[in-house]
Design a protein around this motif. Structure first.
Motif, PDB file in Angstrom:
ATOM      1  N   PRO A 133      41.675  56.959  44.434  1.00 11.22           N
ATOM      2  CA  PRO A 133      41.364  58.256  43.823  1.00 11.22           C
ATOM      3  C   PRO A 133      41.992  58.321  42.440  1.00 11.22           C
ATOM      4  N   VAL A 134      41.308  58.934  41.498  1.00  9.93           N
ATOM      5  CA  VAL A 134      41.774  58.973  40.116  1.00  9.93           C
ATOM      6  C   VAL A 134      42.616  60.234  39.889  1.00  9.93           C
ATOM      7  N   PRO A 135      43.879  60.063  39.480  1.00  6.53           N
ATOM      8  CA  PRO A 135      44.749  61.230  39.276  1.00  6.53           C
ATOM      9  C   PRO A 135      44.296  62.099  38.106  1.00  6.53           C
ATOM     10  N   LYS A 136      44.490  63.401  38.263  1.00  6.85           N
ATOM     11  CA  LYS A 136      44.321  64.349  37.173  1.00  6.85           C
ATOM     12  C   LYS A 136      45.706  64.670  36.613  1.00  6.85           C
ATOM     13  N   LYS A 137      45.750  65.530  35.624  1.00  2.73           N
ATOM     14  CA  LYS A 137      47.026  65.889  35.026  1.00  2.73           C
ATOM     15  C   LYS A 137      47.965  66.450  36.089  1.00  2.73           C
ATOM     16  N   GLY A 138      49.191  65.947  36.114  1.00  6.17           N
ATOM     17  CA  GLY A 138      50.169  66.401  37.087  1.00  6.17           C
ATOM     18  C   GLY A 138      50.061  65.722  38.434  1.00  6.17           C
ATOM     19  N   GLU A 139      49.221  64.702  38.541  1.00  3.54           N
ATOM     20  CA  GLU A 139      49.049  63.981  39.799  1.00  3.54           C
ATOM     21  C   GLU A 139      49.395  62.502  39.623  1.00  3.54           C
ATOM     22  N   LEU A 140      49.754  61.860  40.722  1.00  2.95           N
ATOM     23  CA  LEU A 140      50.056  60.428  40.743  1.00  2.95           C
ATOM     24  C   LEU A 140      49.423  59.807  41.981  1.00  2.95           C
ATOM     25  N   VAL A 141      49.193  58.513  41.923  1.00  3.51           N
ATOM     26  CA  VAL A 141      48.757  57.772  43.105  1.00  3.51           C
ATOM     27  C   VAL A 141      49.455  56.417  43.071  1.00  3.51           C
ATOM     28  N   ALA A 142      49.912  55.955  44.215  1.00  6.61           N
ATOM     29  CA  ALA A 142      50.615  54.670  44.309  1.00  6.61           C
ATOM     30  C   ALA A 142      49.828  53.714  45.197  1.00  6.61           C
ATOM     31  N   ALA A 143      49.951  52.428  44.920  1.00  6.46           N
ATOM     32  CA  ALA A 143      49.306  51.412  45.753  1.00  6.46           C
ATOM     33  C   ALA A 143      50.032  50.088  45.557  1.00  6.46           C
ATOM     34  N   ARG A 144      50.161  49.332  46.641  1.00  5.96           N
ATOM     35  CA  ARG A 144      50.682  47.967  46.511  1.00  5.96           C
ATOM     36  C   ARG A 144      49.505  47.047  46.216  1.00  5.96           C
ATOM     37  N   VAL A 145      49.652  46.211  45.197  1.00  6.16           N
ATOM     38  CA  VAL A 145      48.559  45.335  44.780  1.00  6.16           C
ATOM     39  C   VAL A 145      48.968  43.871  44.920  1.00  6.16           C
ATOM     40  N   THR A 146      47.972  43.040  44.902  1.00  7.22           N
ATOM     41  CA  THR A 146      48.186  41.594  45.005  1.00  7.22           C
ATOM     42  C   THR A 146      47.085  40.918  44.185  1.00  7.22           C
ATOM     43  N   PRO A 147      47.324  39.672  43.716  1.00  8.85           N
ATOM     44  CA  PRO A 147      46.270  38.981  42.957  1.00  8.85           C
ATOM     45  C   PRO A 147      44.982  38.865  43.778  1.00  8.85           C
ATOM     46  N   ALA A 148      43.855  39.038  43.117  1.00  3.70           N
ATOM     47  CA  ALA A 148      42.570  38.934  43.801  1.00  3.70           C
ATOM     48  C   ALA A 148      42.411  37.538  44.392  1.00  3.70           C
ATOM     49  N   PRO A 149      41.882  37.382  45.609  1.00  2.00           N
ATOM     50  CA  PRO A 149      41.713  36.064  46.229  1.00  2.00           C
ATOM     51  C   PRO A 149      40.694  35.219  45.462  1.00  2.00           C
ATOM     52  N   ALA A 150      40.876  33.907  45.557  1.00  2.00           N
ATOM     53  CA  ALA A 150      39.969  32.976  44.865  1.00  2.00           C
ATOM     54  C   ALA A 150      38.531  33.167  45.346  1.00  2.00           C
ATOM     55  N   ILE A 151      38.401  33.404  46.635  1.00  2.00           N
ATOM     56  CA  ILE A 151      37.076  33.726  47.188  1.00  2.00           C
ATOM     57  C   ILE A 151      37.026  35.241  47.344  1.00  2.00           C
ATOM     58  N   PRO A 152      36.269  35.927  46.497  1.00  2.00           N
ATOM     59  CA  PRO A 152      36.265  37.398  46.509  1.00  2.00           C
ATOM     60  C   PRO A 152      35.908  37.979  47.873  1.00  2.00           C
ATOM     61  N   ASP A 153      36.583  39.049  48.224  1.00  2.00           N
ATOM     62  CA  ASP A 153      36.226  39.790  49.438  1.00  2.00           C
ATOM     63  C   ASP A 153      35.691  41.154  49.026  1.00  2.00           C
ATOM     64  N   GLU A 154      35.658  42.087  49.961  1.00  2.00           N
ATOM     65  CA  GLU A 154      35.023  43.372  49.675  1.00  2.00           C
ATOM     66  C   GLU A 154      35.902  44.325  48.874  1.00  2.00           C
ATOM     67  N   ARG A 155      37.147  43.956  48.598  1.00  2.00           N
ATOM     68  CA  ARG A 155      38.058  44.853  47.891  1.00  2.00           C
ATOM     69  C   ARG A 155      37.688  44.980  46.412  1.00  2.00           C
ATOM     70  N   PRO A 156      37.655  46.213  45.877  1.00  2.00           N
ATOM     71  CA  PRO A 156      37.410  46.389  44.444  1.00  2.00           C
ATOM     72  C   PRO A 156      38.481  45.685  43.621  1.00  2.00           C
ATOM     73  N   THR A 157      38.095  45.173  42.477  1.00  2.00           N
ATOM     74  CA  THR A 157      38.988  44.363  41.642  1.00  2.00           C
ATOM     75  C   THR A 157      39.219  45.018  40.287  1.00  2.00           C
ATOM     76  N   ALA A 158      40.482  45.015  39.852  1.00  2.00           N
ATOM     77  CA  ALA A 158      40.839  45.522  38.529  1.00  2.00           C
ATOM     78  C   ALA A 158      41.349  44.372  37.680  1.00  2.00           C
ATOM     79  N   GLU A 159      40.890  44.324  36.436  1.00  2.00           N
ATOM     80  CA  GLU A 159      41.365  43.314  35.495  1.00  2.00           C
ATOM     81  C   GLU A 159      42.440  43.935  34.607  1.00  2.00           C
ATOM     82  N   VAL A 160      43.597  43.287  34.578  1.00  2.00           N
ATOM     83  CA  VAL A 160      44.704  43.768  33.761  1.00  2.00           C
ATOM     84  C   VAL A 160      45.248  42.600  32.945  1.00  2.00           C
ATOM     85  N   ASN A 161      45.078  42.669  31.641  1.00  2.00           N
ATOM     86  CA  ASN A 161      45.562  41.617  30.753  1.00  2.00           C
ATOM     87  C   ASN A 161      45.081  40.231  31.172  1.00  2.00           C
ATOM     88  N   GLY A 162      43.824  40.152  31.581  1.00  2.00           N
ATOM     89  CA  GLY A 162      43.239  38.856  31.909  1.00  2.00           C
ATOM     90  C   GLY A 162      43.497  38.376  33.316  1.00  2.00           C
TER      91      GLY A 162
END
Length: 326
Positions: free
Chosen positions: A270-299
């Motif tokens: 969920p995308v935070p609005k002003k005054g809101e936060l959201v936390a999540a533990r992340v891990t590098p995307a697997p070499a063989i993509p699965d169904e999880r959405p992927t975010a690119e950060v600095n390559g």
């Protein structure tokens, strides 16, 4: 003079009631403003930033009594109603009194309200629900029994006569702490830190909890958990706050500014609005993509971690909004 005429299909037709209902709908087409006022009023009464309280039932009796006054005042401010002569408000030129109760049917009308329209409001933090409606306090709608202040409640006919407003919008923003399982809540509220104040330790623990990750956290939640701190929200951000302290554990703390909304959306959070936060533990995307959405950060590519994924330091999200890829 009130226009009350017989309508065979609906019983009594109240022109002023319909006029007020239409005006309120024009001010708040889906009831969200009204719901936000009730949520803010509950938070104001709980005052979690100062004392860490989050349970309405544990308030003092006098504080609960004050809820009705706060609802009346805060609705007045939000919608800028005119003052009534006998009642609290004048809405669309009609005198309307505001009544709040924790339960439907609990509203009390004094003798001066007989014949007037009442805006009846109820909200339950426990059920994350609210309702608001209009009813005229006629003798036909009031019980014969009165309390020592000569106030009376609606009878069955009176409750049935309520013209409910925004019937499809009865969801109150959740009081997260109230609905967490007791063990999770206990870990958060009892967290202590060696090198930081306990309020900061509690905020860090809040973001560590799996049950809390992936859920929008309102400012009030952060302030309640971090009660006693001068600026609880600061402890949730960078520069020594949770964003920096929890990154080695793979936990991202995302807000509404800079690139954070882009990352949250890319990860399927969920995308935070002003005054809101959201936390999540992340891990590098697997070499063989699965169904999880992927975010690119600095390559590099990241997904929300599963319980079996080993902890690995989360990426540093660029603070300045980037064009295109992060």
């Amino acid at each position: 003079m009130t226009d009350l005429t017989e309508d065979p299909s609906r019983g009594v037709h109240d022109t002023e009631l319909e006029l007020v209902a239409a005006h309120l709908a024009s001010l708040d087409h889906d009831g969200q403003r009204f719901a936000d006022v009730l949520r803010a009023t509950l938070d104001q009464l709980l005052d979690g930033r100062r004392n860490g309280r989050y349970e309405y039932q544990k308030l003092h009796k006098t504080e609960k009594t004050h809820m009705g006054t706060l609802v009346e005042i805060n609705l007045h401010r939000e919608f800028e109603f005119d003052d009534g002569d006998v009642t609290d408000y004048r809405i669309a030129g009609v005198e309307v009194d505001c009544k709040f109760s924790q339960r439907i049917g609990g509203w009390e009308m004094g003798p001066e309200m007989v014949g007037h329209l009442c805006l009846v409001v109820t909200a339950s933090d426990q059920n994350s629900s609210w309702r608001a409606g209009l009813v005229r306090a006629t003798e036909m709608h009031l019980r014969s029994v009165q309390n020592r202040d000569a106030k009376r409640r609606l009878n069955e006919a009176g409750v049935a006569a309520i013209r409910w407003l925004w019937p499809e919008h009865g969801k109150l923003a959740e009081n997260l702490l109230l609905h967490l399982d007791p063990e999770t809540c206990k870990r958060i509220m009892n967290a202590e830190g060696r090198n930081q104040r306990h309020g900061q330790a509690r905020i860090f623990q809040l973001f560590r909890e799996v049950r809390v990750q992936g859920i929008i956290l309102r400012r009030t939640i952060i302030e309640t958990v971090g009660h006693g701190l001068d600026d609880p929200m600061k402890r949730a951000r960078g520069n020594g706050g949770a964003r920096d302290a929890l990154r080695p554990d793979g936990i991202l703390v995302l807000g509404h500014q800079d690139n954070d909304p882009l990352v949250a959306r890319a990860l399927g959070l969920p995308v935070p609005k002003k005054g809101e936060l959201v936390a999540a533990r992340v891990t590098p995307a697997p070499a063989i993509p699965d169904e999880r959405p992927t975010a690119e950060v600095n390559g590099t590519y990241w997904v929300v971690a599963r319980s079996e994924d080993e902890p690995i330091a989360a990426p540093v999200i660029p603070r300045k909004r980037a064009e295109g890829n992060l």
